[in-house]
Design a protein around this motif. Structure first.
Motif, PDB file in Angstrom:
ATOM      1  N   ASN A  30       0.864  -1.178   0.000  1.00  0.00           N
ATOM      2  CA  ASN A  30       0.000   0.000   0.000  1.00  0.00           C
ATOM      3  C   ASN A  30       0.907   1.235   0.000  1.00  0.00           C
ATOM      4  O   ASN A  30       1.976   1.233   0.618  1.00  0.00           O
ATOM      5  N   VAL A  31       0.497   2.294  -0.670  1.00  0.00           N
ATOM      6  CA  VAL A  31       1.369   3.465  -0.830  1.00  0.00           C
ATOM      7  C   VAL A  31       1.686   4.160   0.499  1.00  0.00           C
ATOM      8  O   VAL A  31       2.814   4.626   0.708  1.00  0.00           O
ATOM      9  N   SER A  32       0.737   4.190   1.423  1.00  0.00           N
ATOM     10  CA  SER A  32       1.033   4.850   2.705  1.00  0.00           C
ATOM     11  C   SER A  32       1.972   3.992   3.544  1.00  0.00           C
ATOM     12  O   SER A  32       2.778   4.505   4.323  1.00  0.00           O
ATOM     13  N   VAL A  33       1.881   2.676   3.361  1.00  0.00           N
ATOM     14  CA  VAL A  33       2.793   1.751   4.027  1.00  0.00           C
ATOM     15  C   VAL A  33       4.210   1.928   3.480  1.00  0.00           C
ATOM     16  O   VAL A  33       5.180   2.063   4.238  1.00  0.00           O
ATOM     17  N   ALA A  34       4.349   1.960   2.155  1.00  0.00           N
ATOM     18  CA  ALA A  34       5.673   2.118   1.541  1.00  0.00           C
ATOM     19  C   ALA A  34       6.296   3.449   1.971  1.00  0.00           C
ATOM     20  O   ALA A  34       7.477   3.517   2.327  1.00  0.00           O
ATOM     21  N   ALA A  35       5.490   4.512   1.970  1.00  0.00           N
ATOM     22  CA  ALA A  35       5.999   5.826   2.386  1.00  0.00           C
ATOM     23  C   ALA A  35       6.509   5.763   3.819  1.00  0.00           C
ATOM     24  O   ALA A  35       7.581   6.291   4.141  1.00  0.00           O
ATOM     25  N   ALA A  36       5.767   5.090   4.707  1.00  0.00           N
ATOM     26  CA  ALA A  36       6.146   5.035   6.118  1.00  0.00           C
ATOM     27  C   ALA A  36       7.423   4.236   6.332  1.00  0.00           C
ATOM     28  O   ALA A  36       8.289   4.624   7.121  1.00  0.00           O
ATOM     29  N   VAL A  37       7.544   3.122   5.619  1.00  0.00           N
ATOM     30  CA  VAL A  37       8.740   2.290   5.790  1.00  0.00           C
ATOM     31  C   VAL A  37       9.976   3.104   5.382  1.00  0.00           C
ATOM     32  O   VAL A  37      10.997   3.098   6.071  1.00  0.00           O
ATOM     33  N   ILE A  38       9.869   3.857   4.301  1.00  0.00           N
ATOM     34  CA  ILE A  38      10.993   4.678   3.837  1.00  0.00           C
ATOM     35  C   ILE A  38      11.234   5.854   4.792  1.00  0.00           C
ATOM     36  O   ILE A  38      12.368   6.130   5.188  1.00  0.00           O
ATOM     37  N   LEU A  39      10.166   6.538   5.193  1.00  0.00           N
ATOM     38  CA  LEU A  39      10.344   7.723   6.052  1.00  0.00           C
ATOM     39  C   LEU A  39      10.873   7.338   7.432  1.00  0.00           C
ATOM     40  O   LEU A  39      11.638   8.095   8.038  1.00  0.00           O
ATOM     41  N   PHE A  40      10.497   6.175   7.955  1.00  0.00           N
ATOM     42  CA  PHE A  40      11.055   5.783   9.250  1.00  0.00           C
ATOM     43  C   PHE A  40      12.506   5.311   9.132  1.00  0.00           C
ATOM     44  O   PHE A  40      13.244   5.361  10.114  1.00  0.00           O
ATOM     45  N   GLU A  41      12.940   4.887   7.958  1.00  0.00           N
ATOM     46  CA  GLU A  41      14.367   4.645   7.751  1.00  0.00           C
ATOM     47  C   GLU A  41      15.097   6.004   7.762  1.00  0.00           C
ATOM     48  O   GLU A  41      16.161   6.138   8.380  1.00  0.00           O
ATOM     49  N   ALA A  42      14.502   7.009   7.129  1.00  0.00           N
ATOM     50  CA  ALA A  42      15.089   8.355   7.162  1.00  0.00           C
ATOM     51  C   ALA A  42      15.157   8.861   8.611  1.00  0.00           C
ATOM     52  O   ALA A  42      16.167   9.427   9.039  1.00  0.00           O
ATOM     53  N   GLN A  43      14.066   8.630   9.356  1.00  0.00           N
ATOM     54  CA  GLN A  43      14.012   9.043  10.771  1.00  0.00           C
ATOM     55  C   GLN A  43      15.137   8.368  11.564  1.00  0.00           C
ATOM     56  O   GLN A  43      15.810   8.992  12.369  1.00  0.00           O
TER      57      GLN A  43
END
Ligand SMILES: C[S@@+](CC[C@H](N)C(=O)[O-])C[C@H]1O[C@@H](n2cnc3c(N)ncnc32)[C@H](O)[C@@H]1O
Ligand SMILES: C[S@@+](CC[C@H](N)C(=O)[O-])C[C@H]1O[C@@H](n2cnc3c(N)ncnc32)[C@H](O)[C@@H]1O
Lengths: 191, 191
Positions: free
Chosen positions: A149-162
């Motif tokens: 899901n697009v919001s899932v993919a965004a979160a996985v990437i953004l929490f790696e950035a975090q």
């Protein structure tokens, strides 16, 4: 205005990351937009961008009134110009997009000024978006389903950035410039 | 049945993680259920569990027919019994739940047999679920919004488990027992 509210707003602004952005390329389901904006707020994204499919402005306005009230949202008509404008500010744009040039999302340095470009629910990142981006990243899939899901993919990437930015101490120093900090604090306290 | 399909099914089964589970405690929005099951498939969860609010069985059946067709889904009436049955198999159950006992989600060892308990959209993890769990974990929030979307929180936690298990070589060896592997391959090829 209570002291508690002031303190909470300050604590959030103290950790905002002006050089971590999201660019949504045609994402249009309200629950996905809200979920992405909630994640943006949680990892400290100060500004999100959206290329808005014709006629979907109302949905964007609606979501921006929810979780998005804490994340500045910039709307664009067209993806190439949106990517170029981020690049002209020195931001590297990575498209979350399966392609032969995609690298594992964990192999990117998110402490550099970065924007993550997310594709639409059905058709993914547009050809123009994929072409304009500086690089492509993918989240590994060990199963049979072809995409997250697009919001899932965004979160996985953004929490790696975090994670990377936390390790680099980016949440322990104020990173917004004083003028934007003051202006945003004022807007949050007097909506 | 094509050789391609057989190879894809085998590649997924080769990486399935029978000792990484998810337990959904009243999660009931179809888009969240589907997003969670897609993420389960992507990180190799073999079996997901759901405590199903009265009357929501139809929704669960519907989602299980989508992405969930690749993830075995076990339904439960009641959360305490569901947690106890996982624990009796030697699985540690972590509730994704803000509480004074919560630890950062990255401080958990997900290479041990683990289940992640996710709470419902509105009311979160039930008191009974929180009490029965072995521990509580939280995903850090640097902003003003109080919680992430449930499918987003599940994904952030499950991809941390994936990262740890990948580093430990868990995706490079077959981890399903031969009998389950054969039975599941048969079911996937002859739906
Ligand atoms: C549901 S997917 C779109 C699927 C579309 N059929 C395609 O092939 O691109 C929506 C967006 O989520 C993001 N996404 C989903 N899974 C991803 C993954 N494993 N890696 C990177 N991005 C992903 C991408 O930005 C994608 O454009
Ligand atoms: C939308 S939240 C529920 C919010 C609810 N008002 C509460 O206070 O628990 C739904 C579920 O997502 C998970 N979740 C959301 N944000 C989380 C976070 N930052 N850390 C851990 N779990 C989270 C939890 O399992 C939670 O029960």
């Amino acid at each position: 205005m209570t002291a508690h509210r002031l303190n909470r707003c300050r604590a959030a602004l103290d950790r905002r990351q002006p050089d971590l952005r999201v660019l949504m390329d045609g994402v249009h389901k309200p629950h996905n937009l809200s979920a992405i904006l909630r994640t943006c707020d949680a990892v400290g994204v100060f500004q999100a961008h959206a290329v808005v499919p014709r006629g979907n402005l109302a949905i964007h306005r609606h979501c921006a009134a929810g979780a998005g009230q804490w994340v500045e949202t910039v709307l664009h008509d067209e993806v190439t110009a949106a990517v170029r404008s981020l690049q002209s500010e020195g931001v590297r744009v990575y498209a979350a997009h399966w392609s032969p040039r995609a690298v594992d999302f964990r192999d990117v340095d998110y402490t550099a000024p970065t924007a993550v470009l997310m594709g639409a629910e059905l058709w993914g990142v547009s050809d123009a978006g994929a072409a304009a981006a500086d690089g492509h990243i993918s989240v590994p899939m060990a199963g049979l389903v072809e995409s997250l899901n697009v919001s899932v993919a965004a979160a996985v990437i953004l929490f790696e950035a975090q994670r990377q930015r936390q390790a680099a101490g980016f949440y322990d120093q104020v990173r917004l410039d004083p003028e934007r900090y003051r202006r945003t604090l004022f807007e949050w306290l007097h909506p």
